[in-house]
Design a protein around this motif. Sequence first.
Motif, mmCIF file in Angstrom:
data_model
loop_
_atom_site.group_PDB
_atom_site.id
_atom_site.type_symbol
_atom_site.label_atom_id
_atom_site.label_comp_id
_atom_site.label_asym_id
_atom_site.label_seq_id
_atom_site.Cartn_x
_atom_site.Cartn_y
_atom_site.Cartn_z
ATOM 1 N N ILE A 58 53.168 -145.327 -28.863
ATOM 2 C CA ILE A 58 53.006 -144.137 -30.064
ATOM 3 C C ILE A 58 51.256 -144.614 -29.983
ATOM 4 N N GLU A 59 51.173 -145.939 -30.872
ATOM 5 C CA GLU A 59 49.807 -146.621 -31.505
ATOM 6 C C GLU A 59 48.679 -146.583 -30.182
ATOM 7 N N LEU A 66 41.531 -141.497 -31.585
ATOM 8 C CA LEU A 66 40.834 -141.767 -32.021
ATOM 9 C C LEU A 66 39.609 -142.464 -31.183
ATOM 10 N N LYS A 67 40.250 -143.214 -31.026
ATOM 11 C CA LYS A 67 38.816 -143.950 -29.769
ATOM 12 C C LYS A 67 38.313 -145.006 -30.970
ATOM 13 N N GLU A 68 36.542 -144.516 -30.911
ATOM 14 C CA GLU A 68 35.928 -145.673 -32.107
ATOM 15 C C GLU A 68 36.603 -145.102 -33.659
ATOM 16 N N ASP A 69 36.944 -144.308 -34.036
ATOM 17 C CA ASP A 69 37.842 -143.735 -35.451
ATOM 18 C C ASP A 69 38.797 -145.184 -35.657
ATOM 19 N N PHE A 70 39.243 -145.156 -33.981
ATOM 20 C CA PHE A 70 40.412 -146.211 -34.461
ATOM 21 C C PHE A 70 40.798 -146.933 -35.429
ATOM 22 N N ILE A 71 41.808 -147.437 -36.338
ATOM 23 C CA ILE A 71 41.647 -148.523 -37.397
ATOM 24 C C ILE A 71 43.132 -149.609 -37.129
ATOM 25 N N GLY A 77 47.540 -144.582 -41.313
ATOM 26 C CA GLY A 77 45.668 -144.757 -42.131
ATOM 27 C C GLY A 77 45.456 -144.072 -40.797
ATOM 28 N N ASN A 78 46.345 -144.557 -39.508
ATOM 29 C CA ASN A 78 45.977 -143.775 -37.886
ATOM 30 C C ASN A 78 46.202 -141.734 -38.121
ATOM 31 N N VAL A 79 47.488 -141.937 -38.694
ATOM 32 C CA VAL A 79 47.784 -140.549 -38.418
ATOM 33 C C VAL A 79 46.537 -139.549 -39.674
ATOM 34 N N THR A 80 46.956 -140.157 -40.557
ATOM 35 C CA THR A 80 45.937 -139.287 -41.420
ATOM 36 C C THR A 80 45.079 -138.919 -41.088
ATOM 37 N N LEU A 82 44.226 -138.391 -38.037
ATOM 38 C CA LEU A 82 44.576 -137.294 -37.359
ATOM 39 C C LEU A 82 44.264 -136.200 -37.440
ATOM 40 N N MET A 83 45.634 -135.950 -38.472
ATOM 41 C CA MET A 83 45.269 -134.182 -39.941
ATOM 42 C C MET A 83 44.115 -134.221 -40.513
ATOM 43 N N GLU A 84 43.556 -135.301 -40.499
ATOM 44 C CA GLU A 84 41.924 -134.690 -41.548
ATOM 45 C C GLU A 84 41.272 -133.896 -39.916
ATOM 46 N N LYS A 85 41.391 -134.348 -38.570
ATOM 47 C CA LYS A 85 41.067 -134.073 -37.647
ATOM 48 C C LYS A 85 41.304 -132.430 -36.921
ATOM 49 N N GLY A 86 41.959 -132.259 -38.102
ATOM 50 C CA GLY A 86 42.846 -131.037 -36.875
ATOM 51 C C GLY A 86 43.925 -130.977 -36.322
#
Length: 625
Positions: A58-59, A66-71, A77-80, A82-86
Motif C-alpha cells: 500500500i505504501e 502522491l509523488k513529490e508530496d509523499f511524506i 499523513g499520506n492517506v490524509t 490523498l483525501m485532500e486531493k479528492g
Amino acid sequence: MSDKRRGPNTRSIKEQSLKKYKSKDEVTKKWVVLNKKLNPNKTHMYYNGLIIEAVGVIEYVIENTLKEDFILNNFIGNVTKLMEKGFPISDNDIYKLKRIKWYRNIGAHNTGTSVQEIINYEVAKDTFLALGTLLNKLDMLETDNINPQGEKLCANVEEVIGETCLLQEVLGEGGSGKVFKAYHQRLDLTVAVKEIDHDIVDMINVANEKNMLLSLRHIGIPRIYDIIQDNQTYYLVMDYIQGQTLKNNVETMGSLPLSAIARVGTQLCDIMNYLHNFKGGIIFKDLKPSNIMIDKDNNIHLIDFGISERVENKDGKQGIYSGTRCYASPEQLRGEVCDIRSDIYSLGATLYFITEGESPVEGSEQRFKRTTPAKLINIIEKAMAENKENRYKSVEEFKRDLEEYQRNLTHTTETIDKNVIKPKANKNKLILTIAAASVIILSVFGVIMTSNSRGSKDTASSGNKTQQVVTASDADEKNNNKSKSADAEKTSTDENKVNDKKEVTEEVKETTAEAFNGKASLKIKSYEVDRNRLVVKAVVENNYDKEFNFSPYDIYMTGDNGSKFSSDIHAVLAKGIDYKFVPGEKKEVEFIFKDYKQSDQLTLKVSKIFCFGNFDEESFTVKLK
C-alpha cells in the motif's frame, strides 16, 4: 531513517518495488497472492507478517500516487493527503487505517506476547478488507479483487503448497476441484495433490475429519499423507497412482469384456464396503468412471477420494450437487440426505458405463445392447432403481450377485477349421536391446520374430488342427458360435474364408532378453495369431534382489511394415494377468495385442521396467545361436 542511510542496496530494492507497483496488473497479482496466504489456524506472528507485507505494498502505491508530496514514514499523513486531493477516502477509512498502522507497529516494535494478545485471523481478515478497499479507491484494484474468491485463489503449476509440495502438472479436474501431480520435498516422493474447490469446501468438516481421512488404509484407496490448509482451501496429499482412468480406458477401447466387468465391480464393492464400515461409515458421493484408476497391475483405485460433492448449509439442509449428474442418485440431485444406497446407485451407473460403453441417461430408463446378458442387466437395474428402497441394501449383497454372475460365465473352446496349418517360419533372427536407468529403470525388450503368415499356397497342404477360445455370455451366443464353426468346416476348401478364420501358433527358440546384468530375463516361448489378436507367451525370471514390474500400457508389438499393435488392456484385465515379479520368481505370462495385421517380422517391446535402485546404463545385443 533516510534512504541515504539505508545504503544503495536498499534504495535499489525500493526503486524496483516503486516501479513494479505502478502497474495495476502487478498490484492485483500481488494482492491475490497475499490473500491466498490468508488461511485460518496459523500463528499470530504469521498474521502479523502478512499485515506488514500488505501495508508495504500500500505504501508503494501511495508514494507513486502522491509523488513529490509523499511524506516519508507517515502512513496516516499520506492517506490524509490523498483525501485532500479528492480521492474518495472517508473519516471512517482513516480510523480503520490508523488501527492497521497500530497493528503493524506492534509486530515491528513489540514482543511476541503482545502480538498474540492482539492479532489473530479475524484481525488479519478485517485488515485485508480495509487495505483492499483503499487500493480500489486509488483505482489500483477492481472491486471483485478486494476480497478475491473462487478460481482466483486456485493453485497453479510450479506453486509450492504448504511449503513442501511442488505442483508439477494438472492430472485432471472434476466437480470438486483439480488434481495435481506433485513432488513432496520433505518425503522425497511423487504424490497426487487434490485441491478442494473453493466454492464447495466446508472448512469445519474438513478440519474435523482430518484424522479420520489420514487413517484410511485400503489397497483401493490412495494413502493420504497429509491435509494441507493453503490458498483458503484444503489440499489432500495422496499416493500417486500411475495408470489410466476407467473413463479414458472405455472411451479409447470400448466396453469391457463380461468377465472384466464383474472383476471391476467386485473390486469397487470391496472399496465401498470398507468406506461404509469405516468408523461409523463414509459415503463417497462421487463414484464415477473418471474417479476410478486402473493401475499398472490392473488393480482399481478411487483416485479422487476427498470431500463430498455436497456441502452442509447452516440450516442443516443439503446443498446443490456439483458433480457428474448422470452418475448421481436421484436423491442426490433432489438435494436430499444420502446414505450407502446413494453410492450403490453410482456403482450401478459405473457398471452400466463399462458394460455399454456410454454414460447412463439421467432421469431415464436405461437401454442395453442385445448382447448384454440378462443377469448382468438385472444387477445393474437393481443397483440403479429410482426408489432407493428397491436397490441393494448393502454392497455385500451387490457383490454376491456379481460373484454369482461371474461364476456362471462359461468359456468354450471350439475348432474353427481343421485344414488351417501352421505356416513355415523363418526363425533365424533375434535382436534385443535393453537400456537401464536409475530409480525408474527404462528398458526395451526387442524380440524380432519372422514368419510367413500371409496365407500362401503352402498353407493349404497340412492337416494340423488349431483351436480358438470363445467366451459365450449366454446359450444363444453358444449356439451362434457352434453354427459358425459348422459353417467354417463346410467351407474349408475355400482359401479366402480359411484365411479369415485362421490361427497361427509358432514355437520360438532361444529368444531371451536380459536385464540387470543378466539377473532378470524374458524368454519368448511361442506366439499365436487369432484373426486380429496376437498372443505372445513368455517366461519371466527374476534373480535380481529387487522386485520389478511393467505396465501393459508400456508393452507393444511392431511389424515390419511400420505398424504398431498396442496391448489389449481389456483382455489383460479380464484374465487378471499380473506383470509383477518378486525376487527369485519365475513365471509364465501372456502379452496380448489387438488390431494385429499380418507381418513377416515382429518385434515385441517392453518400453519401461519399474524398479527402485541405482544402476548404470546397460546395453545388450543378443543373436540367435
